[in-house]
Write a protein that holds these residues in place. Structure first.
Motif, PDB file in Angstrom:
ATOM      1  N   ALA A 114       0.836  -1.205   0.000  1.00 36.35           N
ATOM      2  CA  ALA A 114       0.000   0.000   0.000  1.00 36.35           C
ATOM      3  C   ALA A 114       0.871   1.255   0.000  1.00 36.35           C
ATOM      4  N   LYS A 115       1.942   1.254   0.773  1.00 27.04           N
ATOM      5  CA  LYS A 115       2.852   2.408   0.816  1.00 27.04           C
ATOM      6  C   LYS A 115       3.455   2.660  -0.562  1.00 27.04           C
ATOM      7  N   ALA A 116       3.881   1.591  -1.221  1.00 29.15           N
ATOM      8  CA  ALA A 116       4.466   1.721  -2.558  1.00 29.15           C
ATOM      9  C   ALA A 116       3.426   2.229  -3.556  1.00 29.15           C
ATOM     10  N   ALA A 117       2.203   1.713  -3.437  1.00 27.71           N
ATOM     11  CA  ALA A 117       1.128   2.111  -4.354  1.00 27.71           C
ATOM     12  C   ALA A 117       0.771   3.582  -4.178  1.00 27.71           C
ATOM     13  N   LEU A 118       0.807   4.071  -2.941  1.00 31.94           N
ATOM     14  CA  LEU A 118       0.482   5.474  -2.674  1.00 31.94           C
ATOM     15  C   LEU A 118       1.508   6.407  -3.313  1.00 31.94           C
ATOM     16  N   LYS A 119       2.764   5.990  -3.344  1.00 32.12           N
ATOM     17  CA  LYS A 119       3.794   6.800  -3.996  1.00 32.12           C
ATOM     18  C   LYS A 119       3.538   6.880  -5.502  1.00 32.12           C
ATOM     19  N   VAL A 120       3.184   5.736  -6.082  1.00 30.96           N
ATOM     20  CA  VAL A 120       2.873   5.699  -7.514  1.00 30.96           C
ATOM     21  C   VAL A 120       1.632   6.541  -7.798  1.00 30.96           C
ATOM     22  N   LEU A 121       0.637   6.405  -6.940  1.00 34.00           N
ATOM     23  CA  LEU A 121      -0.627   7.111  -7.119  1.00 34.00           C
ATOM     24  C   LEU A 121      -0.434   8.625  -7.103  1.00 34.00           C
ATOM     25  N   LYS A 122       0.413   9.099  -6.230  1.00 35.49           N
ATOM     26  CA  LYS A 122       0.668  10.545  -6.135  1.00 35.49           C
ATOM     27  C   LYS A 122       1.213  11.068  -7.454  1.00 35.49           C
ATOM     28  N   THR A 123       2.151  10.326  -8.032  1.00 35.76           N
ATOM     29  CA  THR A 123       2.734  10.716  -9.315  1.00 35.76           C
ATOM     30  C   THR A 123       1.702  10.648 -10.432  1.00 35.76           C
ATOM     31  N   VAL A 124       0.903   9.582 -10.421  1.00 35.64           N
ATOM     32  CA  VAL A 124      -0.121   9.396 -11.454  1.00 35.64           C
ATOM     33  C   VAL A 124      -1.151  10.519 -11.424  1.00 35.64           C
ATOM     34  N   GLN A 125      -1.601  10.889 -10.237  1.00 36.51           N
ATOM     35  CA  GLN A 125      -2.599  11.951 -10.111  1.00 36.51           C
ATOM     36  C   GLN A 125      -2.072  13.282 -10.638  1.00 36.51           C
ATOM     37  N   LEU A 126      -0.831  13.592 -10.308  1.00 41.32           N
ATOM     38  CA  LEU A 126      -0.230  14.841 -10.779  1.00 41.32           C
ATOM     39  C   LEU A 126      -0.120  14.850 -12.297  1.00 41.32           C
ATOM     40  N   LYS A 127       0.308  13.719 -12.855  1.00 41.07           N
ATOM     41  CA  LYS A 127       0.440  13.616 -14.309  1.00 41.07           C
ATOM     42  C   LYS A 127      -0.923  13.695 -14.983  1.00 41.07           C
ATOM     43  N   ALA A 128      -1.921  13.024 -14.421  1.00 36.05           N
ATOM     44  CA  ALA A 128      -3.271  13.038 -14.991  1.00 36.05           C
ATOM     45  C   ALA A 128      -3.836  14.457 -14.998  1.00 36.05           C
ATOM     46  N   GLU A 129      -3.605  15.197 -13.913  1.00 33.14           N
ATOM     47  CA  GLU A 129      -4.079  16.582 -13.834  1.00 33.14           C
ATOM     48  C   GLU A 129      -3.367  17.449 -14.867  1.00 33.14           C
ATOM     49  N   THR A 130      -2.078  17.181 -15.072  1.00 36.11           N
ATOM     50  CA  THR A 130      -1.313  17.936 -16.070  1.00 36.11           C
ATOM     51  C   THR A 130      -1.866  17.689 -17.468  1.00 36.11           C
ATOM     52  N   PHE A 131      -2.082  16.416 -17.807  1.00 33.04           N
ATOM     53  CA  PHE A 131      -2.630  16.063 -19.120  1.00 33.04           C
ATOM     54  C   PHE A 131      -4.013  16.678 -19.323  1.00 33.04           C
ATOM     55  N   GLN A 132      -4.838  16.658 -18.276  1.00 36.59           N
ATOM     56  CA  GLN A 132      -6.176  17.224 -18.390  1.00 36.59           C
ATOM     57  C   GLN A 132      -6.101  18.723 -18.636  1.00 36.59           C
ATOM     58  N   GLY A 133      -5.162  19.386 -17.958  1.00 32.90           N
ATOM     59  CA  GLY A 133      -4.990  20.825 -18.158  1.00 32.90           C
ATOM     60  C   GLY A 133      -4.557  21.146 -19.582  1.00 32.90           C
ATOM     61  N   VAL A 134      -3.650  20.333 -20.122  1.00 32.96           N
ATOM     62  CA  VAL A 134      -3.192  20.523 -21.502  1.00 32.96           C
ATOM     63  C   VAL A 134      -4.352  20.325 -22.466  1.00 32.96           C
ATOM     64  N   TYR A 135      -5.123  19.259 -22.245  1.00 34.08           N
ATOM     65  CA  TYR A 135      -6.257  18.979 -23.122  1.00 34.08           C
ATOM     66  C   TYR A 135      -7.281  20.116 -23.086  1.00 34.08           C
ATOM     67  N   ASP A 136      -7.586  20.607 -21.885  1.00 40.96           N
ATOM     68  CA  ASP A 136      -8.565  21.693 -21.753  1.00 40.96           C
ATOM     69  C   ASP A 136      -8.096  22.939 -22.505  1.00 40.96           C
TER      70      ASP A 136
END
Length: 305
Positions: A114-136
């Motif tokens: 779970a600790k490892a997954a949370l680290k990955v998740l934090k990066t994924v969320q930031l990247k997803a928000e970045t991509f969404q901002g670019v798309y918008d």
């Protein structure tokens, strides 16, 4: 003599009962231990369905056992987190991973995962928000007929090596669709207009609906014909012309076309026809899910199925 006989009988009976009780307890304890061992091994091998069954079996042999119940709950939360992650429901995944991480009693194997997954998740969320901002941004440029500029903006997604990872499939596919629309507009008789045979991405029309929604909340429907204005006025349901601006926002931020498209895919994934819902119906569902503090998928499963 009779007293001695009865004494011997009593002793024999006590011995038999005690032996049976001891044997029964020993068998139960052995079964409990075996079930717990099987469950732990299954977790190590990532066979979570077997792990759940084993811990449930342990509870049948020792009812209300805190350790068995703790392991079972932790395993179930981890499975739920993994499922939410696969469905790109990142907030729900984070919540469940945190439960796994903080569980007591707990299996260290699951806590560490779970600790490892949370680290990955934090990066994924930031990247997803970045991509969404670019798309918008690219979508706004498309709507302003700045098609080449829109494509240039979309290149920030296409040139990112991580963009094709499964986490970003939805936004990547929308970017591909928008680029195709831009190219058709650029190539149509060289005048920069969109070919009537082509269709804009749903995100584009949704964003326009957001704009119309805001105007409608102030009594403005300048983009409609007289008949359309009357239809909007007479409509008793919920659409982009009959709601206030607050009904198109979550925490003060406008619900994006991407969020609506993602919600429709979620409805389809649980067997609900998304075509029977207007964009505003989807917004209402997203707002309700946010207020309830649950994922849209969880809200939809309880409300629409």
């Amino acid at each position: 003599m009779k007293k001695w006989i009865w004494t011997i009988v009593v002793v024999v009976i006590v011995a038999i009962v005690g032996g049976v009780t001891f044997t029964s307890h020993h068998i139960t304890q052995k079964a409990y231990t075996a079930a717990m061992t099987t469950g732990k091994k299954a977790v190590n091998k990532k066979n979570y369905s077997i792990a759940e069954s084993s811990f449930q079996d342990a509870l049948r042999h020792r009812t209300n056992d805190k350790q068995a119940q703790g392991y079972l709950t932790q395993t179930q939360n981890f499975v739920s987190a993994e499922s939410a992650m696969s469905d790109h429901e990142f907030n729900a995944a984070k919540s469940d991973y945190m439960k796994v991480k903080n569980a007591k009693p707990a299996l260290s194997t699951l806590s560490n995962r779970a600790k490892a997954a949370l680290k990955v998740l934090k990066t994924v969320q930031l990247k997803a928000e970045t991509f969404q901002g670019v798309y918008d941004q690219a979508l706004t440029q498309n709507q302003g007929q700045s098609y080449e500029a829109s494509n240039s903006t979309l290149d920030r997604i296409f040139k990112d090596a991580e963009a094709k990872e499964p986490y970003y499939t939805d936004i990547y596919n929308k970017a591909v669709e928008l680029r195709s629309t831009n190219n058709k507009a650029i190539n149509h008789d060289g005048d920069g207009t969109v070919d009537s045979s082509s269709s804009m991405p749903s995100a584009s029309s949704d964003s326009s609906a957001n704009s119309d929604s805001s105007a409608a909340s102030h009594g403005i429907t300048s983009g409609l014909t007289d008949s359309e204005k009357q239809a909007a006025k007479n409509y008793k349901g919920s659409n982009e012309f009959t709601v206030k601006k607050s009904q198109t926002e979550i925490n003060g931020k406008a619900i994006t076309a991407g969020q609506i498209a993602s919600a429709r895919k979620t409805l389809s994934s649980i067997g609900v026809s998304s075509g029977s819902f207007s964009d505003q119906d989807i917004r209402n569902g997203l707002i309700a899910a946010n207020k309830a503090g649950v994922s849209f998928k969880s809200y939809a499963q309880k409300t629409f199925k």
